[in-house]
Scaffold this motif. Structure first.
Motif, short mmCIF file in Angstrom:
data_model
loop_
_atom_site.label_atom_id
_atom_site.label_comp_id
_atom_site.label_asym_id
_atom_site.label_seq_id
_atom_site.Cartn_x
_atom_site.Cartn_y
_atom_site.Cartn_z
N GLY A 1 -1.83 1.82 3.35
CA GLY A 1 -3.17 2.29 3.66
C GLY A 1 -3.94 2.69 2.42
N ARG A 2 -3.25 3.44 1.53
CA ARG A 2 -3.93 3.87 0.30
C ARG A 2 -4.29 2.69 -0.59
NH1 ARG A 2 0.12 7.63 0.46
NH2 ARG A 2 1.27 6.58 -1.20
N VAL B 1 -5.06 -6.70 5.64
CA VAL B 1 -5.52 -5.38 6.08
C VAL B 1 -7.03 -5.41 6.28
CG1 VAL B 1 -5.48 -2.91 5.59
CG2 VAL B 1 -3.65 -4.39 4.71
N ASN C 1 2.74 6.94 9.00
CA ASN C 1 2.59 6.79 7.55
C ASN C 1 3.90 6.96 6.79
OD1 ASN C 1 -0.11 6.26 7.73
ND2 ASN C 1 -0.77 8.33 7.30
N VAL D 1 -6.94 -0.33 8.79
CA VAL D 1 -7.04 1.04 8.30
C VAL D 1 -8.32 1.64 8.86
CG1 VAL D 1 -7.36 2.50 6.27
CG2 VAL D 1 -5.72 0.61 6.21
N VAL E 1 -3.33 4.13 10.11
CA VAL E 1 -3.05 2.70 10.06
C VAL E 1 -2.54 2.27 11.43
CG1 VAL E 1 -1.76 0.87 8.90
CG2 VAL E 1 -2.45 2.91 7.63
N GLU F 1 -2.64 11.90 3.43
CA GLU F 1 -2.62 10.57 4.03
C GLU F 1 -3.24 10.53 5.43
OE1 GLU F 1 1.42 9.07 1.76
OE2 GLU F 1 1.30 9.06 3.93
N PHE G 1 -7.15 8.68 6.61
CA PHE G 1 -7.13 7.48 7.44
C PHE G 1 -5.88 7.43 8.30
CE2 PHE G 1 -5.14 6.61 3.36
CZ PHE G 1 -3.90 6.12 3.75
N VAL H 1 -10.38 -3.29 6.56
CA VAL H 1 -10.99 -1.99 6.22
C VAL H 1 -12.49 -2.11 6.32
CG1 VAL H 1 -11.17 -0.15 4.52
CG2 VAL H 1 -9.09 -1.53 4.62
#
Length: 545
Positions: free
Chosen positions: A28-29, A6, A66, A82, A55, A99, A53, A8
């Motif tokens: 994502g979290r 991922v 999500n 993300v 994704v 989310e 955010f 970020v």
């Protein structure tokens, strides 16, 4: 164990996933949490909850939903990004939604319908239809086209003309002419034979998009579908509750959604039960909008009659000063309030009847999977056993009290008053029924809060936790048997003084103002649309499809 790479804010993070049932939102979290942990200043965030955010895949930058499960949305070791709100290339966000739920254009109040005619559907429309922000209706032009197309089909059938796919089989069976009396069976078999996909069901959002696409194609008027059938497909697309548009039912369903929507108010308890093996819930849970809804409508109906009655002249004789005369009439007759109050008693009683059944479900360990009668050391303690008996007794007494008074009449005054309403007894009975209903609901409220005790440390939705806190401010949990009557009365006072409503109402109204569409995570009871379209890795080959 699947893992994902991922991106970020310039950092590449490896995120392992022990459970492929987890969602894209979880990924994502978790990525943001790991990013914050690696930064001395926490990346500018107090906690992961501060980050809104979206994704998307690194390859092609395709946005991900999500709500989708990782096993459905991504391949093992796939690269994703993300994008945090405020960063470059971020779409517009609705920060109030969990989310980082995103829109493709500036937020505006959702319109009720999108009109489809087969020619003007946009990608933005399709996304919004998938997310449940709009309903569908046909344009008048599309309806005419569909009707004319169907007339051609009807003519072919009437004249017994041999036409491929209409009066014949398909593919290699094109030379097989189907008898007229077998055409309906052919249509059914065609649907069945094509239901041959494999793989996991698509998400509700994607099913809605596919169904919207099919409706749009059929609206062009080239398929020969009947207008009646097409409208049935549209009705299916348009919150099950809209198909039975009673105001009370729709309002109750909305209130339930505003308090239980685990997208808007995350619920650890709901998540822990997400993949249970139940196909559907019992009527006492599943049919609450229908049963509670008609009670709401009954109250509104009765209120209208009683309000009119409160402002009515009911004397006899009536004195008309402007005409200087008196008239002996029948405005004193109590038939209107008598019938209304009988109806009120019958309607309001159902709240207690369905509540008592839910108390049973909470107390019965084979139904609730909680300790019997909601108490530890059962046998030594009886818990809610007798409280449930009290609720059952009140409901049983209500059944007798709900017999209508206004169907009775006794002649008096030497047959001058030869038809009377019995409205006074109707009013007294209705009050007793209402008082019993209040007590039953108080017992259910206590039982529900006690049930939560056995699911701790998991929490339910924020609004319901607030209701729990309110109840616990006046009634402590049951550790062992104690004098229960004061606790029932304390809960009764909370209901009577509308304290519970005052806690819940702001959440309901906030949900209403934010125009949040219905969204449901995957569950065993949410497959009605999913099985219309199965994700297929191998589609049956046909030169004609």
């Amino acid at each position: 164990m699947p893992r994902y790479t991922v991106h970020v804010r310039g950092e590449w993070l490896a995120v392992p996933c022990q459970d492929a049932q987890l969602t894209v939102g979880w990924l994502g979290r978790e990525a943001v949490r790991r990013y914050i942990k690696n930064k001395p200043d926490n990346g500018g965030f107090t906690s992961v909850d501060d980050a809104h955010f979206l994704v998307r895949r690194c390859k092609g930058l395709g946005l991900l939903d999500n709500e989708d499960r990782l096993e459905v949305a991504l391949e093992n070791n796939e690269f994703v990004e993300v994008v945090i709100e405020g960063d470059a290339m971020s779409p517009d966000f609705i920060p109030s939604q969990p989310e980082g739920v995103y829109l493709y254009s500036k937020y505006r109040e959702p319109e009720k319908y999108i009109e489809l005619d087969g020619d003007r559907l946009t990608t933005e429309d399709l996304v919004n239809l998938g997310k449940g922000r709009y309903k569908i209706k046909l344009t008048p032009t599309a309806e005419k086209r569909v009707q004319k197309s169907r007339e051609v089909i009807d003519s072919i059938i009437k004249e017994k003309t041999v036409v491929y796919g209409i009066t014949t089989g398909f593919g290699k069976f094109a030379r097989t002419v189907i008898p007229i009396n077998k055409l309906q069976e052919l249509q059914v078999n065609l649907v069945r034979s094509h239901s041959s996909g494999v793989g996991k069901p698509l998400s509700p959002e994607r099913c809605r998009m596919l169904l919207a696409l099919r409706i749009n194609v059929l609206a062009k008027g080239y398929s020969g579908i009947s207008l009646e059938t097409l409208k049935q497909v549209i009705e299916m697309f348009n919150d099950i509750h809209a198909l039975r548009p009673h105001r009370g039912q729709i309002e109750v369903a909305f209130r339930f959604r505003s308090l239980l929507d685990s997208d808007h108010h995350p619920s650890e308890i709901a998540e822990s039960h997400r993949f249970c093996d139940r196909v559907q819930d019992a009527y006492t849970l599943r049919c609450c909008p229908q049963v509670h809804g008609v009670v709401n409508d009954t109250i509104a109906f009765v209120k209208n009659i009683i309000t009119t009655e409160l402002n009515s002249a009911t004397d006899n004789p009536m004195v008309f000063a402007n005409r200087g005369e008196t008239v002996s009439g029948g405005n004193f007759h109590g038939e209107y309030p008598a019938k209304a109050l009988d109806y009120l008693a019958i309607g309001i009683h159902e709240l207690a009847a369905i509540s008592e059944r839910r108390i049973e479900r909470l107390c019965n360990p084979s139904l609730s999977e909680l300790p019997a009668f909601l108490v530890a050391e059962g046998g030594l303690n009886s818990g809610f056993m007798i409280a449930h008996c009290t609720a059952a007794a009140l409901v049983s007494e209500n059944k007798a009290l709900c017999h209508p008074s206004s169907v009775d009449s006794l002649s008096t005054s030497a047959a001058t008053e030869d038809h009377v309403s019995m409205g006074g007894w109707a009013a007294r009975k209705a009050l007793r029924v209402i008082e019993h209903v209040e007590q039953v609901l108080a017992i259910e409220l206590l039982a529900a809060c006690q049930g939560i005790e056995f699911l701790r440390p998991l929490k339910t939705t924020t609004p319901l936790e607030k209701v729990y806190d309110l109840v616990r401010s006046v009634v402590r949990p049951w550790i062992k048997d104690r004098f229960m009557a004061p606790d029932i009365e304390a809960a009764h006072r909370l209901l009577l003084e509308q304290k519970v409503w005052e806690v819940a109402a702001p959440y309901i109204e906030k949900y209403r103002m934010e125009h949040i569409p219905e969204s449901r995570p995957l569950s065993p009871t949410a497959f009605s649309l999913q099985f219309l379209h199965k994700k297929s890795t191998k589609i049956p080959e046909s030169e004609d499809l």
